[in-house]
Design a protein around this motif. Structure first.
Motif, PDB file in Angstrom:
ATOM      1  N   SER A   4       0.823  -1.216   0.000  1.00 18.72           N
ATOM      2  CA  SER A   4       0.000   0.000   0.000  1.00 18.72           C
ATOM      3  C   SER A   4       0.855   1.262   0.000  1.00 18.72           C
ATOM      4  O   SER A   4       0.517   2.247   0.671  1.00 18.72           O
ATOM      5  CB  SER A   4      -0.928  -0.010   1.227  1.00 18.72           C
ATOM      6  N   ASP A   5       1.938   1.243  -0.737  1.00 18.39           N
ATOM      7  CA  ASP A   5       2.764   2.442  -0.821  1.00 18.39           C
ATOM      8  C   ASP A   5       2.005   3.540  -1.578  1.00 18.39           C
ATOM      9  O   ASP A   5       1.058   3.250  -2.325  1.00 18.39           O
ATOM     10  CB  ASP A   5       4.079   2.125  -1.536  1.00 18.39           C
ATOM     11  N   PRO A   6       2.383   4.800  -1.408  1.00 19.81           N
ATOM     12  CA  PRO A   6       1.636   5.909  -2.030  1.00 19.81           C
ATOM     13  C   PRO A   6       1.507   5.799  -3.549  1.00 19.81           C
ATOM     14  O   PRO A   6       0.496   6.218  -4.113  1.00 19.81           O
ATOM     15  CB  PRO A   6       2.449   7.147  -1.630  1.00 19.81           C
ATOM     16  N   VAL A   7       2.492   5.229  -4.209  1.00 20.77           N
ATOM     17  CA  VAL A   7       2.416   5.103  -5.674  1.00 20.77           C
ATOM     18  C   VAL A   7       1.353   4.089  -6.073  1.00 20.77           C
ATOM     19  O   VAL A   7       0.538   4.335  -6.968  1.00 20.77           O
ATOM     20  CB  VAL A   7       3.791   4.700  -6.247  1.00 20.77           C
ATOM     21  N   SER A   8       1.334   2.929  -5.399  1.00 23.08           N
ATOM     22  CA  SER A   8       0.368   1.885  -5.745  1.00 23.08           C
ATOM     23  C   SER A   8      -1.056   2.268  -5.374  1.00 23.08           C
ATOM     24  O   SER A   8      -2.011   1.738  -5.946  1.00 23.08           O
ATOM     25  CB  SER A   8       0.750   0.574  -5.037  1.00 23.08           C
ATOM     26  N   THR A   9      -1.209   3.176  -4.412  1.00 21.82           N
ATOM     27  CA  THR A   9      -2.549   3.547  -3.940  1.00 21.82           C
ATOM     28  C   THR A   9      -2.902   4.996  -4.289  1.00 21.82           C
ATOM     29  O   THR A   9      -3.719   5.612  -3.601  1.00 21.82           O
ATOM     30  CB  THR A   9      -2.630   3.345  -2.413  1.00 21.82           C
ATOM     31  N   LYS A  10      -2.308   5.519  -5.344  1.00 20.91           N
ATOM     32  CA  LYS A  10      -2.510   6.935  -5.672  1.00 20.91           C
ATOM     33  C   LYS A  10      -3.940   7.245  -6.102  1.00 20.91           C
ATOM     34  O   LYS A  10      -4.378   8.404  -6.030  1.00 20.91           O
ATOM     35  CB  LYS A  10      -1.535   7.356  -6.766  1.00 20.91           C
ATOM     36  N   ILE A  11      -4.707   6.216  -6.529  1.00 20.56           N
ATOM     37  CA  ILE A  11      -6.086   6.480  -6.955  1.00 20.56           C
ATOM     38  C   ILE A  11      -7.032   6.564  -5.765  1.00 20.56           C
ATOM     39  O   ILE A  11      -8.192   6.929  -5.928  1.00 20.56           O
ATOM     40  CB  ILE A  11      -6.580   5.407  -7.940  1.00 20.56           C
ATOM     41  N   GLN A  12      -6.546   6.216  -4.570  1.00 24.40           N
ATOM     42  CA  GLN A  12      -7.405   6.252  -3.388  1.00 24.40           C
ATOM     43  C   GLN A  12      -7.621   7.692  -2.912  1.00 24.40           C
ATOM     44  O   GLN A  12      -6.849   8.596  -3.242  1.00 24.40           O
ATOM     45  CB  GLN A  12      -6.782   5.429  -2.247  1.00 24.40           C
ATOM     46  N   SER A  13      -8.633   7.866  -2.113  1.00 19.75           N
ATOM     47  CA  SER A  13      -8.861   9.181  -1.503  1.00 19.75           C
ATOM     48  C   SER A  13      -7.717   9.546  -0.571  1.00 19.75           C
ATOM     49  O   SER A  13      -7.323  10.712  -0.488  1.00 19.75           O
ATOM     50  CB  SER A  13     -10.185   9.172  -0.719  1.00 19.75           C
ATOM     51  N   THR A  14      -7.203   8.547   0.130  1.00 16.67           N
ATOM     52  CA  THR A  14      -6.051   8.750   1.014  1.00 16.67           C
ATOM     53  C   THR A  14      -4.960   7.762   0.607  1.00 16.67           C
ATOM     54  O   THR A  14      -4.959   6.609   1.043  1.00 16.67           O
ATOM     55  CB  THR A  14      -6.433   8.526   2.488  1.00 16.67           C
ATOM     56  N   ASN A  17     -13.526   2.334   3.863  1.00 16.16           N
ATOM     57  CA  ASN A  17     -14.286   2.605   5.084  1.00 16.16           C
ATOM     58  C   ASN A  17     -14.070   4.021   5.596  1.00 16.16           C
ATOM     59  O   ASN A  17     -14.347   4.316   6.760  1.00 16.16           O
ATOM     60  CB  ASN A  17     -13.896   1.587   6.167  1.00 16.16           C
ATOM     61  N   GLN A  18     -13.531   4.885   4.711  1.00 18.44           N
ATOM     62  CA  GLN A  18     -13.410   6.318   4.953  1.00 18.44           C
ATOM     63  C   GLN A  18     -12.445   6.669   6.086  1.00 18.44           C
ATOM     64  O   GLN A  18     -12.597   7.700   6.742  1.00 18.44           O
ATOM     65  CB  GLN A  18     -14.792   6.919   5.227  1.00 18.44           C
ATOM     66  N   LEU A  19     -11.448   5.817   6.329  1.00 17.92           N
ATOM     67  CA  LEU A  19     -10.374   6.195   7.237  1.00 17.92           C
ATOM     68  C   LEU A  19      -9.413   7.114   6.491  1.00 17.92           C
ATOM     69  O   LEU A  19      -9.140   6.904   5.305  1.00 17.92           O
ATOM     70  CB  LEU A  19      -9.631   4.967   7.747  1.00 17.92           C
ATOM     71  N   THR A  20      -8.899   8.108   7.169  1.00 16.52           N
ATOM     72  CA  THR A  20      -8.004   9.070   6.517  1.00 16.52           C
ATOM     73  C   THR A  20      -6.567   8.975   7.023  1.00 16.52           C
ATOM     74  O   THR A  20      -5.695   9.700   6.557  1.00 16.52           O
ATOM     75  CB  THR A  20      -8.504  10.507   6.751  1.00 16.52           C
ATOM     76  N   ALA A  21      -6.330   8.067   7.967  1.00 22.54           N
ATOM     77  CA  ALA A  21      -4.973   7.886   8.488  1.00 22.54           C
ATOM     78  C   ALA A  21      -4.819   6.454   8.969  1.00 22.54           C
ATOM     79  O   ALA A  21      -5.799   5.798   9.334  1.00 22.54           O
ATOM     80  CB  ALA A  21      -4.693   8.860   9.639  1.00 22.54           C
ATOM     81  N   LEU A  22      -3.589   5.984   8.950  1.00 25.26           N
ATOM     82  CA  LEU A  22      -3.309   4.632   9.400  1.00 25.26           C
ATOM     83  C   LEU A  22      -3.477   4.551  10.918  1.00 25.26           C
ATOM     84  O   LEU A  22      -2.939   5.386  11.643  1.00 25.26           O
ATOM     85  CB  LEU A  22      -1.877   4.241   9.016  1.00 25.26           C
ATOM     86  N   PRO A  23      -4.237   3.567  11.431  1.00 25.16           N
ATOM     87  CA  PRO A  23      -4.388   3.425  12.885  1.00 25.16           C
ATOM     88  C   PRO A  23      -3.029   3.261  13.565  1.00 25.16           C
ATOM     89  O   PRO A  23      -2.092   2.687  12.995  1.00 25.16           O
ATOM     90  CB  PRO A  23      -5.232   2.151  13.032  1.00 25.16           C
ATOM     91  N   LEU A  24      -2.922   3.755  14.770  1.00 28.05           N
ATOM     92  CA  LEU A  24      -1.648   3.792  15.477  1.00 28.05           C
ATOM     93  C   LEU A  24      -1.048   2.397  15.650  1.00 28.05           C
ATOM     94  O   LEU A  24       0.170   2.212  15.514  1.00 28.05           O
ATOM     95  CB  LEU A  24      -1.834   4.465  16.845  1.00 28.05           C
ATOM     96  N   PHE A  25      -1.888   1.387  15.942  1.00 29.28           N
ATOM     97  CA  PHE A  25      -1.336   0.064  16.198  1.00 29.28           C
ATOM     98  C   PHE A  25      -0.829  -0.617  14.929  1.00 29.28           C
ATOM     99  O   PHE A  25      -0.136  -1.635  14.998  1.00 29.28           O
ATOM    100  CB  PHE A  25      -2.368  -0.826  16.915  1.00 29.28           C
ATOM    101  N   TRP A  26      -1.163  -0.057  13.762  1.00 28.01           N
ATOM    102  CA  TRP A  26      -0.629  -0.579  12.503  1.00 28.01           C
ATOM    103  C   TRP A  26       0.785  -0.070  12.228  1.00 28.01           C
ATOM    104  O   TRP A  26       1.533  -0.713  11.485  1.00 28.01           O
ATOM    105  CB  TRP A  26      -1.542  -0.167  11.342  1.00 28.01           C
ATOM    106  N   GLU A  27       1.145   1.075  12.767  1.00 25.75           N
ATOM    107  CA  GLU A  27       2.405   1.721  12.417  1.00 25.75           C
ATOM    108  C   GLU A  27       3.641   0.831  12.600  1.00 25.75           C
ATOM    109  O   GLU A  27       4.505   0.770  11.726  1.00 25.75           O
ATOM    110  CB  GLU A  27       2.573   3.012  13.221  1.00 25.75           C
ATOM    111  N   PRO A  28       3.785   0.115  13.747  1.00 31.17           N
ATOM    112  CA  PRO A  28       4.996  -0.708  13.909  1.00 31.17           C
ATOM    113  C   PRO A  28       5.145  -1.810  12.860  1.00 31.17           C
ATOM    114  O   PRO A  28       6.258  -2.289  12.617  1.00 31.17           O
ATOM    115  CB  PRO A  28       4.827  -1.304  15.315  1.00 31.17           C
TER     116      PRO A  28
END
Length: 378
Positions: free
Chosen positions: A88-98, A108-119
């Motif tokens: 899900s790098d920005p280039v592969s997902t450039k057509i997404q809203s986020t 599901n209209q999330l605009t940021a990666l959940p904190l527990f996903w970051e690590p």
């Protein structure tokens, strides 16, 4: 049977059996099947991690867990989270809203990666989490149950409830977990395309190697003083407790080992199949995993692997050849094993296989020994 031959077979039985299993999964199957079928067998071998853990936990420890799918699924999800973030790098997902977040989060209209996903952006963390997260959950469950002396059927019911709860939770939190579809469309591991035939072949051998490592670890545990205590606890728990041993701690330990093995299997499943979903976490898959151990023999680490392969081969064959009847045929297979081979494939080997091998070896030795008359003439 010759006493010397019998003693020789007994001393080397486990290692000979392991050598045969290695020959089957490392040599025979890669030569006999194409990459597609081998990838399917690799998936079966990932289930065998759970069955091997159940032999330790249930067969020797007397702890029947009907929720091993929880640990299998958690290990798979930890690996899937890393793979999904890599895909899900920005280039592969450039057509997404986020751009830069998994597609199901964007839907599901999330605009940021959940904190527990970051690590899970870091492969090292993901590998540690594959083992650590399920093991910590098993530790919490074990302490809560065994320290209060909850066991037998009550523990089995609790593990079933945990499997149901986690499955419902994963499905309900669709924006964080992918919901009922799970985490799909996994493509690369550190830039390595895991969808190619060569990658599937390599992952098969990695899975097989890790499985053999778990079997060796399980054999080491069973051959140690801990293994003897586990068997004693299974048969006479109160006597072991009155002897001064902390029974609860031993149960927690073997339950955690079984959970860690299941989690490794889940991670390898995700790598080979390319997705992970809640369908592998709930009650039904957990019960199926117990069946693998029962068919192979719940007192045999090697039998658990053969049982897993047999059940899944049967499931695949029946579903392909008899799509309308395969569930009934699988049910008939389970009933036949329980009725005629209550100790599973390992019990069948103990009652018939070892005698046949001993007779075969005796026949070869007799054929190689010169007759007395021939010796005199010489």
């Amino acid at each position: 049977m010759n006493p010397t031959l019998h003693s020789w077979l007994e001393r080397r039985r486990d290692w000979l059996g392991l050598a045969v299993l290695c020959a089957v999964i490392f040599v025979v199957m890669p030569l006999a099947f194409d990459v597609f079928r081998l990838n399917l067998i690799g998936k079966y071998l990932s289930y065998a991690f759970v069955a091997v853990g159940l032999v330790l936990c249930w067969g020797y420890g007397g702890i029947l867990s009907l929720g091993q799918g929880v640990f299998f699924g958690l290990g798979g999800y930890c690996m899937a989270m890393f793979l999904k973030l890599e895909a899900s790098d920005p280039v592969s997902t450039k057509i997404q809203s986020t751009p830069g977040i998994p597609d199901f989060m964007d839907w599901n209209q999330l605009t940021a990666l959940p904190l527990f996903w970051e690590p899970f952006r870091h492969f090292g963390f993901a590998v540690v989490a594959v083992v650590l997260v399920p093991t910590l959950l098993a530790l919490l469950i074990g302490i809560a149950m065994f320290k209060r002396r909850v066991g037998d059927v009550y523990f089995s019911i609790v593990t079933q409830a945990i499997a149901a709860i986690l499955s419902i939770l994963i499905i309900g939190q669709q924006g964080w977990t992918g919901g009922v579809n799970g985490i799909t469309d996994l493509k690369t591991l550190l830039g390595w395309d895991i969808r190619t035939d060569s990658a599937k072949l390599i992952l098969y051998f990695v899975t097989a190697g890790l499985l053999v490592g778990c079997i060796v670890l399980g054999r080491f545990i069973l051959r140690s003083k801990l293994g003897r205590l586990l068997m004693a606890m299974r048969d006479k728990e109160e006597r072991v407790r009155f002897s001064g041993y902390d029974v609860a701690s031993f149960k927690v330990f073997v339950f955690c080992v079984a959970a860690a093995m299941s989690a490794i299997g889940g991670a390898m499943f995700t790598l080979q199949v390319g997705f992970m979903s809640p369908s592998f976490v709930g009650i039904v898959p957990s019960i199926e995993m117990v069946i693998y151990a029962a068919v192979g023999g719940r007192l045999s680490l090697l039998g658990a692997v053969y049982g897993t392969l047999l059940v899944n081969f049967g499931k695949t064959y029946f579903s392909e050849s008899f799509p309308q009847l395969w569930l009934f045929l699988m049910g008939g297979l389970f009933i036949a094993v329980v009725m005629y081979f209550p100790n599973g494939l390992a019990g069948l080997y103990d009652s018939h296989g070892r005698k046949w091998i001993a007779r075969l070896l005796q026949g070869r030795r007799a054929a190689a020994k010169p007759a007395p008359g021939a010796a005199a003439q010489g």
